[in-house]
Design an enzyme around this catalytic site. Sequence first.
Site, PDB file in Angstrom:
ATOM      1  N   ASN A  10       5.372  74.340  78.440  1.00 56.85           N
ATOM      2  CA  ASN A  10       4.273  74.435  79.605  1.00 56.85           C
ATOM      3  C   ASN A  10       4.067  73.191  80.336  1.00 56.85           C
ATOM      4  OD1 ASN A  10       1.738  74.771  80.516  1.00 56.85           O
ATOM      5  ND2 ASN A  10       0.718  75.413  78.861  1.00 56.85           N
ATOM      6  N   ARG A  93       5.886  78.766  80.976  1.00 51.40           N
ATOM      7  CA  ARG A  93       4.701  79.405  81.138  1.00 51.40           C
ATOM      8  C   ARG A  93       4.722  79.121  82.781  1.00 51.40           C
ATOM      9  NH1 ARG A  93      -1.140  77.002  81.292  1.00 51.40           N
ATOM     10  NH2 ARG A  93      -2.443  78.687  82.159  1.00 51.40           N
ATOM     11  N   HIS A 182      -4.805  83.492  82.807  1.00 48.21           N
ATOM     12  CA  HIS A 182      -4.858  83.609  81.277  1.00 48.21           C
ATOM     13  C   HIS A 182      -4.014  84.867  80.955  1.00 48.21           C
ATOM     14  CE1 HIS A 182      -8.744  81.114  81.167  1.00 48.21           C
ATOM     15  NE2 HIS A 182      -7.623  80.237  81.056  1.00 48.21           N
ATOM     16  N   ARG A 243     -15.541  74.460  86.096  1.00 49.24           N
ATOM     17  CA  ARG A 243     -15.630  75.182  87.280  1.00 49.24           C
ATOM     18  C   ARG A 243     -16.935  76.058  87.439  1.00 49.24           C
ATOM     19  NH1 ARG A 243     -10.165  77.427  85.347  1.00 49.24           N
ATOM     20  NH2 ARG A 243      -8.813  75.755  86.028  1.00 49.24           N
ATOM     21  N   GLU A 386      -0.585  81.773  72.965  1.00 48.84           N
ATOM     22  CA  GLU A 386      -0.302  81.797  74.088  1.00 48.84           C
ATOM     23  C   GLU A 386       1.305  81.685  73.939  1.00 48.84           C
ATOM     24  OE1 GLU A 386      -3.604  79.967  76.406  1.00 48.84           O
ATOM     25  OE2 GLU A 386      -2.624  81.105  78.026  1.00 48.84           O
TER      26      GLU A 386
END
Length: 410
Positions: A10, A93, A182, A243, A386
């Site tokens: 990743n 990823r 996601h 955010r 993940e």
Amino acid sequence: MTGTRVLVLNSGSSSVKYQLLDMSDSSRLAQGLVERIGEQTSRLKHTPLATAESRERSGPIHDHDAALKAVAEELAQDGLGLDSPELAAIGHRVVHGGKHFTEPTVIDDAVLAEIERLIPVAPLHNPANLTGIRTARALRPDLPQVAVFDTAFHTTMPESAARYAIDVKTADEHRIRRYGFHGTSHAYVSRATAGLLGRAPEEVNVIVLHLGNGASASAVRGGKCVDTSMGLTPLEGLVMGTRSGDTDPAVIFHLARVGGMSIDEIDTLLNKKSGLIGLCGDNDMREIRRRVDEGDEQAKLAFDIYIHRLKKYIGAYYAVLGRVDAVVFTAGVGENAAPVRAAAVAGLETLGLAVDDELNAVRGDEPRLISPAGARVKVAVVPTDEELEIATQTYALVERNGYAAPPQGN
Ligand code: AMP
């Protein structure tokens, strides 16, 4: 193909997270993180899972190439070198796969070019992901490398959910639509939730709440995503650590025209200085809960806004799905913050939703139900994974295709 190991990478702009897994039993062999690549104070933390004793290196690591070479050296020290025939593939990823990539894809030059073409819609993430892929390909050109896209799980959304109600020609010209992110987590968690209910994914409708520092909700019908809260970028939807999530787009015009802010300043404000941190100065839910418990009004308001938004999405996705079998919480906040889970479903008993306080208070790493026995709609906590999902998808693809690394151009 002889090997059963998969290296999951990743790659961020200044970091590389990695895990080496053995897919014969889905076990983890090693994991680590290289941070602050390109700075004087780079750091590599490596943990072989056999001993679980971490090793650290500090000092400048100039680029991703040097980072991956350092990772390879650490793995070699544990007898897990990347030159081993046991290594079957590298899974990457990749944040943005646009409309094009609906499933994991073996990387060749055309795939690289397409990921590059998507940079305008993922200016922060895709360039870093590409750097990681190029570096890994240079290190093991003979090995299949697979891109697993954060957006892929959401490509099943119907047009009614994926399109914004803006001029179609303009939207299409600039590839403006709701992609969602996601996705690897939503895929893994929705499937694991079906498993927890003892049913096939095709039979169940699930609302997944991925609540980490970034946060997103999705509505999954029979194993397929039909709506998700993030959009063109990860800015839309839930209140997140930094955010804003949903705002009236006119806030941006107002800040530009009346507030005199530049587009870049507004971008930074909404992505990095809003959400929980903008509301109360903290983005860690542990700290926010501690402050709430001490009677801090600002932290309480931030928490209430966070929960209000979450509840609105639960209601919206309930309506989208029509029938809901489970609401599932995952990621840092979802897995650990019992007060968030309790508050998010409080007052929704008429929708069949409730948590059992004792079950909700239990901590653990295993998927578990936290709704009262016999509840019509189950409420669950399912830790996301993940890396395992990327490794699983990568290995399945390479096994299906047989071993073959595609030719590379220069
Ligand atoms: P993630 O992005 O999934 O790694 O989630 C990170 C976030 O999880 C942190 O910013 C915290 O807000 C939250 N978190 C982690 N551990 C806990 C905990 N024990 N209780 C509440 N929130 C937590």
